[in-house]
Design a protein around this motif. Structure first.
Motif, PDB file in Angstrom:
ATOM      1  N   SER A  64      43.019 -25.197  16.603  1.00 46.13           N
ATOM      2  CA  SER A  64      42.374 -24.660  17.809  1.00 46.13           C
ATOM      3  C   SER A  64      42.730 -23.190  18.026  1.00 46.13           C
ATOM      4  CB  SER A  64      42.742 -25.489  19.037  1.00 46.13           C
ATOM      5  OG  SER A  64      44.125 -25.481  19.220  1.00 46.13           O
ATOM      6  N   LEU A  65      43.999 -22.839  17.767  1.00 47.85           N
ATOM      7  CA  LEU A  65      44.389 -21.428  17.950  1.00 47.85           C
ATOM      8  C   LEU A  65      43.644 -20.544  16.957  1.00 47.85           C
ATOM      9  CD1 LEU A  65      48.231 -21.065  18.523  1.00 47.85           C
ATOM     10  CD2 LEU A  65      46.379 -20.538  20.088  1.00 47.85           C
ATOM     11  N   TYR A  66      43.579 -21.023  15.703  1.00 47.63           N
ATOM     12  CA  TYR A  66      42.909 -20.229  14.686  1.00 47.63           C
ATOM     13  C   TYR A  66      41.437 -20.047  15.043  1.00 47.63           C
ATOM     14  CZ  TYR A  66      40.601 -18.873  10.444  1.00 47.63           C
ATOM     15  OH  TYR A  66      39.816 -18.203   9.555  1.00 47.63           O
ATOM     16  N   LEU A  67      40.826 -21.151  15.412  1.00 51.81           N
ATOM     17  CA  LEU A  67      39.388 -21.125  15.669  1.00 51.81           C
ATOM     18  C   LEU A  67      39.062 -20.211  16.851  1.00 51.81           C
ATOM     19  CD1 LEU A  67      36.969 -22.347  14.360  1.00 51.81           C
ATOM     20  CD2 LEU A  67      37.140 -24.311  15.869  1.00 51.81           C
ATOM     21  N   SER A  68      39.848 -20.352  17.926  1.00 53.76           N
ATOM     22  CA  SER A  68      39.527 -19.496  19.080  1.00 53.76           C
ATOM     23  C   SER A  68      39.825 -18.036  18.760  1.00 53.76           C
ATOM     24  CB  SER A  68      40.248 -19.969  20.344  1.00 53.76           C
ATOM     25  OG  SER A  68      41.604 -20.092  20.092  1.00 53.76           O
ATOM     26  N   ALA A  69      40.893 -17.786  17.996  1.00 50.97           N
ATOM     27  CA  ALA A  69      41.185 -16.395  17.622  1.00 50.97           C
ATOM     28  C   ALA A  69      40.060 -15.853  16.741  1.00 50.97           C
ATOM     29  CB  ALA A  69      42.512 -16.307  16.887  1.00 50.97           C
ATOM     30  N   LEU A  96      36.882 -16.819  16.571  1.00 53.83           N
ATOM     31  CA  LEU A  96      35.600 -16.649  17.270  1.00 53.83           C
ATOM     32  C   LEU A  96      35.652 -15.525  18.308  1.00 53.83           C
ATOM     33  CD1 LEU A  96      34.481 -20.348  17.831  1.00 53.83           C
ATOM     34  CD2 LEU A  96      33.783 -18.784  16.038  1.00 53.83           C
ATOM     35  N   LYS A  97      36.850 -15.279  18.855  1.00 54.50           N
ATOM     36  CA  LYS A  97      36.919 -14.289  19.929  1.00 54.50           C
ATOM     37  C   LYS A  97      37.248 -12.895  19.443  1.00 54.50           C
ATOM     38  CE  LYS A  97      37.850 -17.483  23.590  1.00 54.50           C
ATOM     39  NZ  LYS A  97      38.870 -18.263  24.266  1.00 54.50           N
ATOM     40  N   ASN A  98      37.543 -12.779  18.173  1.00 55.24           N
ATOM     41  CA  ASN A  98      37.917 -11.455  17.680  1.00 55.24           C
ATOM     42  C   ASN A  98      36.667 -10.615  17.455  1.00 55.24           C
ATOM     43  OD1 ASN A  98      39.089  -9.279  16.622  1.00 55.24           O
ATOM     44  ND2 ASN A  98      40.241 -10.364  15.054  1.00 55.24           N
ATOM     45  N   ASP A  99      36.315  -9.854  18.500  1.00 59.39           N
ATOM     46  CA  ASP A  99      35.052  -9.116  18.454  1.00 59.39           C
ATOM     47  C   ASP A  99      35.040  -7.958  17.473  1.00 59.39           C
ATOM     48  OD1 ASP A  99      34.607  -9.583  21.968  1.00 59.39           O
ATOM     49  OD2 ASP A  99      33.821 -10.724  20.289  1.00 59.39           O
ATOM     50  N   ASN A 100      36.223  -7.594  16.953  1.00 61.20           N
ATOM     51  CA  ASN A 100      36.247  -6.447  16.045  1.00 61.20           C
ATOM     52  C   ASN A 100      35.755  -6.807  14.650  1.00 61.20           C
ATOM     53  OD1 ASN A 100      37.261  -4.724  17.961  1.00 61.20           O
ATOM     54  ND2 ASN A 100      39.332  -5.469  17.624  1.00 61.20           N
ATOM     55  N   ASN A 152      44.902 -12.160  20.675  1.00 60.01           N
ATOM     56  CA  ASN A 152      43.797 -11.436  21.283  1.00 60.01           C
ATOM     57  C   ASN A 152      42.870 -12.370  22.067  1.00 60.01           C
ATOM     58  OD1 ASN A 152      42.151  -9.282  21.857  1.00 60.01           O
ATOM     59  ND2 ASN A 152      40.931  -9.498  19.994  1.00 60.01           N
ATOM     60  N   GLN A 153      43.465 -13.261  22.834  1.00 62.44           N
ATOM     61  CA  GLN A 153      42.642 -14.157  23.643  1.00 62.44           C
ATOM     62  C   GLN A 153      43.451 -14.557  24.880  1.00 62.44           C
ATOM     63  OE1 GLN A 153      42.363 -18.171  21.895  1.00 62.44           O
ATOM     64  NE2 GLN A 153      43.477 -17.312  20.178  1.00 62.44           N
ATOM     65  N   PRO A 154      42.746 -14.824  25.971  1.00 64.34           N
ATOM     66  CA  PRO A 154      43.501 -15.187  27.170  1.00 64.34           C
ATOM     67  C   PRO A 154      44.153 -16.559  27.016  1.00 64.34           C
ATOM     68  CG  PRO A 154      41.140 -15.393  27.554  1.00 64.34           C
ATOM     69  CD  PRO A 154      41.303 -14.818  26.189  1.00 64.34           C
ATOM     70  N   ALA A 155      45.309 -16.713  27.647  1.00 59.09           N
ATOM     71  CA  ALA A 155      45.980 -18.018  27.646  1.00 59.09           C
ATOM     72  C   ALA A 155      45.157 -18.978  28.508  1.00 59.09           C
ATOM     73  CB  ALA A 155      47.378 -17.859  28.210  1.00 59.09           C
ATOM     74  N   PRO A 156      45.375 -20.279  28.347  1.00 57.84           N
ATOM     75  CA  PRO A 156      44.667 -21.213  29.228  1.00 57.84           C
ATOM     76  C   PRO A 156      44.907 -20.845  30.695  1.00 57.84           C
ATOM     77  CG  PRO A 156      45.946 -22.392  27.573  1.00 57.84           C
ATOM     78  CD  PRO A 156      46.291 -20.962  27.423  1.00 57.84           C
ATOM     79  N   ALA A 157      43.865 -20.991  31.503  1.00 58.69           N
ATOM     80  CA  ALA A 157      43.989 -20.612  32.918  1.00 58.69           C
ATOM     81  C   ALA A 157      45.028 -21.488  33.607  1.00 58.69           C
ATOM     82  CB  ALA A 157      42.638 -20.795  33.591  1.00 58.69           C
ATOM     83  N   ILE A 158      45.544 -20.999  34.730  1.00 57.06           N
ATOM     84  CA  ILE A 158      46.517 -21.789  35.486  1.00 57.06           C
ATOM     85  C   ILE A 158      45.811 -23.069  35.951  1.00 57.06           C
ATOM     86  CG2 ILE A 158      48.048 -21.793  37.499  1.00 57.06           C
ATOM     87  CD1 ILE A 158      48.755 -19.746  35.290  1.00 57.06           C
ATOM     88  N   VAL A 159      46.323 -24.204  35.509  1.00 57.73           N
ATOM     89  CA  VAL A 159      45.638 -25.478  35.769  1.00 57.73           C
ATOM     90  C   VAL A 159      45.482 -25.713  37.268  1.00 57.73           C
ATOM     91  CG1 VAL A 159      45.806 -27.971  35.463  1.00 57.73           C
ATOM     92  CG2 VAL A 159      46.477 -26.466  33.611  1.00 57.73           C
TER      93      VAL A 159
END
Lengths: 402, 479
Positions: A246-251, A253-257, B468-475
């Motif tokens: 999940s971390l890899y996938l979200s990183a 997909l979200k890496n816009d560069n 480079n991504q936001p952490a899960p929001a505060i539940v």
């Protein structure tokens, strides 16, 4: 109004810092950071060492007339931080084929494989690659003597393959197997790797403005250096973090560069459309030549890690479709007379296949290659390729006779 | 600006800095007022979305004025009106959908504002000593940006004591250092630890519910799923609370603590004294105690009185569960949370009856008994949380991924594992803290704090930059 009592022990006057602490505490903070960075560096160099990438010893990287090609009878020994030391031994024709560039033995069915680093077996010893494993599996399934002559080459994207297709025909194949990966399409027109394998979206936007490109490069370098310095070792951390799907996938997909995730989006960008156009032109040329020589050409798309993970999960975020590129490539290949085999649905039944990619490098590991060999053998003998299917039947009937 | 993000921390630090330009409570109140409104403005740009919230606040304030002017007879009706409007604005699914407002509006922090407003109304109605609360103080208290999003739920008198103090609480270098260290710790918990634990949870969920996963992979995923969510929730929520408590302290306001090492609790009863403390305290004060008193007045049987306590616990903790969400999953969460605490209370009563008070106390202190209790409490909490993080569809997929016997085995082993790990931690913690110098434990000295705060800053920066991504929001922001 009231007076608020300072009942927190830390509020009292005796809790004041001594002069020594004003100097000592910041020094201690710096020392801690320096120690962690040094420790990370030490771990990296003890357990994840790498050799400088000396590709120039065995590859010609910047000849636009041929694309990247191997230097005949050369050897590179390269260790990336996630792989063992790997020897890339080129034969007398400059291919990592595991055999000399000689005519095939009589009675042997020769498959010539083309493609980029996946096909070449990057980061793996040759005997562990699917190029080495596939002929054995096919021979077992078909009862025929099958050999695979591997012309796969790092950075051998579609245009490079088209430029060197005469080498494929010269090997006198009975069948051509074209291994495609998403990066082959995203970098379809890349034939020289002086500045890296493929350009970022920002670089593509700035193309034609050399000053801006230079400024962007400097900024990117500074940013990369800062990241690397602060992390002690960026790749080392990524190696551990990216083990999580999940971390890899979200990183990813979200890496816009990076332009890399574009092929997964439902809406194709203009850049991707132009890459696909280039790939189609190359496919037209390659398939036309194969057809003219009477050699069947079979193409297959192997997924990258993010794509494999999405397919394995069976669900993906809105706006994405991991099968889209597969469908587009099938249409292109079939339109120009080739055969397309579809292995992507098989990855749905392998929930942890994405674990068989090197987390940062992105190439499949040895287990991944073994699975790919097995999948390819199954698909190639399932009837999609008539010659191999026809060959499979006698073996089945002879097995029954026994 | 997401709560607990780098921007939020930077915003809070700037506000704290400006707030300390003067010790005057007027200046500090102006700064807090402006910052709270600015914070709201940063969260939503269209003023129309704030209208329902403004209406809710106005309703609360009008009721408050009425009570202050002696209309305490209308207290029950006013409180019911506030509850009803809250439930309506939160769109609880048992209300007809046609009655809901059709336009999108701002509800972030509404639950916490609700608790503060109810607290003010109940106190204003009960108190013989009437101390009028002006509109400014009311807004400052209800919209305080440090407690708006997810609490902690602070009492008004405690807020007023620090916020309106002519001589505010001290703020020396040591306090500043401690608060900065707490901010770093909170930031790390939310943005690194919670993110990694969330990833473990997500990966386990995928592997468990994938019909193609082999049994071995599914059983391992079930173990992870049965263990990881409480840790994630703790890191996520307590990390946020660490940040806001520290920011408020830098603004010379002491917020109440919301956590007290909850997984050290050896029983469900004790757990709720240590987890989301301000919510439990609020409900004990305004639901459990009045309900128990009322029942005890009406039911005079001495034999039944202990069971009245059990009933009141059930009602209180059922309400805690229901408060968390608008859907039927949270009703089940409330029911099993209430059931868990009631069974725990009955167990306590039964053992006290069987062993006597002294015997029970001795048993409760027994290290083996308390260790198993700790493990059971953790596993039970993890189990109840299934109805907290998942919808019915997901719960169905999760539970049907393994047979009943397999799940039973998973939970038993999860219990034993939690027992062992927590027992080890309970042994290790005092052992580490016993390493002392003349100034106190080495590990809580300013030198040790600087060392680990520096390490956490580095880890937080590097990992947030890399991923480079936001952490899960505060539940708890969603509640």
């Amino acid at each position: 109004m009231t007076q608020s009592k300072a009942n927190d022990p830390a509020d009292s006057n005796e809790a004041r810092l001594s002069r020594r602490d004003w100097i000592f505490l910041p020094m201690l903070a710096l020392l801690t950071i320096a120690l962690i960075l040094s420790f990370a560096w030490l771990i990296k160099h003890m357990f994840f060492s790498e050799t400088p990438e000396s590709w120039k010893d065995c590859l010609v990287l910047n000849d636009p007339s041929t694309g990247v090609r191997g230097i005949p009878n050369s050897v590179c020994r390269i260790k990336s931080f996630e792989s063992p030391m790997v020897e890339y031994r080129m034969n007398n024709c400059g291919h990592r084929a595991g055999m000399e560039c000689v005519p095939k033995q009589p009675g042997t069915y020769r498959i010539v494989m083309i493609g980029s680093s996946f096909a070449e077996g990057a980061r793996l010893r040759r005997e562990e690659t699917f190029a080495a494993l596939l002929p054995g599996e096919l021979s077992q399934k078909t009862g025929q003597k099958i050999e695979l002559y591997n012309e796969g080459m790092g950075w051998g994207f579609t245009h490079s393959v088209a430029l060197r297709f005469n080498e494929v025909l010269a090997a006198k194949p009975d069948m051509i197997l074209w291994i495609l990966t998403p990066v082959d399409i995203l970098s379809a027109s890349t034939v020289s790797v002086e500045r890296g394998a493929y350009t970022s979206r920002m670089e593509q936007r700035l193309a034609g403005h050399p000053i801006l490109v230079a400024a962007y490069d400097r900024l990117s370098e500074a940013r990369n250096m800062l990241t690397e310095y602060a992390s002690g070792n960026k790749e080392l951390l990524q190696h551990f973090l990216y083990k999580s799907q999940s971390l890899y996938l979200s990183a990813y997909l979200k890496n816009d560069n990076e332009a890399e995730a574009e092929f997964l989006r439902v809406e194709s960008s203009k850049t991707l459309q132009s890459d696909l156009q280039q790939a189609e032109m190359d496919a037209e040329s390659i398939e036309g030549q194969a057809k003219a020589s009477g050699i069947p050409l079979v193409a297959v798309l192997l997924p990258n890690r993010a794509q494999a993970a999405m397919i394995a999960q069976g669900e993906w975020p809105a706006g994405y479709d991991p099968y889209k590129l597969n469908n587009e490539l099938r249409a292109i290949i079939v339109r120009h007379g080739g055969i397309y085999i579809d292995v992507l649905p098989d990855f749905r039944t392998m929930p942890d296949f994405d674990k068989h990619y090197l987390p940062v490098d992105g190439h499949p590991d040895a287990k991944g290659h073994a699975i790919i060999a097995h999948l390819l053998a199954r698909e190639l003998t399932s009837g999609t390729v008539p010659v191999l299917k026809a060959a499979a039947q006698p073996q089945a009937s002879s097995a029954q006779e026994r | 600006m997401d709560a607990a993000s780098f921007q939020f921390v930077a915003f809070g630090l700037v506000v704290a800095l400006v707030s300390n330009f003067s010790r005057s409570y007027i200046w500090r109140s102006i700064v807090l007022f402006s910052a709270s409104f600015l914070f709201l403005g940063l969260l939503a740009h269209n003023p129309v979305v704030f209208l329902p919230l403004a209406g809710f606040l106005l309703l609360g304030y009008v009721a408050l004025i009425l009570f202050e002017r002696g209309w305490s007879r209308s207290m029950v009706w006013a409180i019911l009106a506030v509850i009803l409007v809250y439930v309506w604005l939160k769109k609880y699914t048992f209300l007809p959908e046609e009655t809901f407002l059709r336009f999108p509006y701002f509800t972030l922090g509404l639950s916490y504002i609700f608790f503060r407003v109810l607290h003010l109304l109940i106190e204003a109605g009960d108190s013989s000593e009437k101390r009028p609360i002006g509109l400014g103080a009311y807004l400052l208290y209800t919209l305080n940006f440090t407690t708006l999003v997810s609490g902690p739920i602070q009492r008004y008198d405690e807020f007023a004591r620090d916020q309106f103090a002519t001589e505010p609480i001290a703020l020396g270098p040591r306090v500043i250092g401690l608060q900065l260290e707490r901010i770093v710790r909170g930031f790390f918990k939310v943005n690194v630890l919670a993110m990694l634990l969330h990833a473990v949870h997500e990966d386990a969920l995928v592997q468990l519910t994938d019909s193609f996963s082999p049994f071995s992979l599914r059983i391992l995923a079930a173990f992870r799923l049965a263990q990881v969510y409480p840790l994630f929730l703790y890191a996520n929520f307590s990390g946020y609370i660490d940040i806001v408590i520290a920011l408020a302290r830098l603004m010379r306001v002491r917020l109440p603590e919301n956590f007290d090492r909850p997984f050290s609790a050896a029983s469900v009863l004790d757990f709720w004294n240590r987890w989301h403390i301000t919510l439990s305290t609020w409900l004990k004060t305004y639901v459990y105690n009045p309900l128990l008193l009322t029942l005890m007045r009406r039911i005079s049987s001495i034999a039944l009185q202990p069971f009245l306590g059990v009933l009141c616990f059930f009602v209180t903790f059922f309400l805690i569960g229901v408060w968390h969400g608008r859907t039927s999953e949270f009703i089940v969460f409330g029911l099993i949370t209430g059931a868990g605490i009631s069974v725990n209370k009955l167990w306590q009563l039964g053992l006290t009856r069987a062993l006597g008070r002294k015997g029970y106390k001795a048993l409760a202190k027994n290290i083996v008994y308390s260790s198993f209790g700790r493990g059971l409490n953790y596993s039970w909490f993890a189990f109840t949380l299934f109805w907290f993080w998942a919808g019915w569809k997901q719960i169905d997929r999760v539970l049907s991924a393994l047979s009943v016997a397999d799940w039973f085995g998973v939970w038993v082993i999860a219990w034993l594992q939690a027992t062992l790990i927590l027992a080890l931690w309970e042994w290790l913690r005092p052992a580490l803290l016993s390493l002392k110098t003349s100034e106190g434990p080495v590990l809580t000295s300013r030198y040790a704090r600087v060392v680990y705060a520096s390490a956490l800053v580095l880890a937080s920066l590097v990992i947030t930059l890399l991923l480079n991504q936001p952490a899960p929001a505060i539940v708890y922001k969603a509640f």
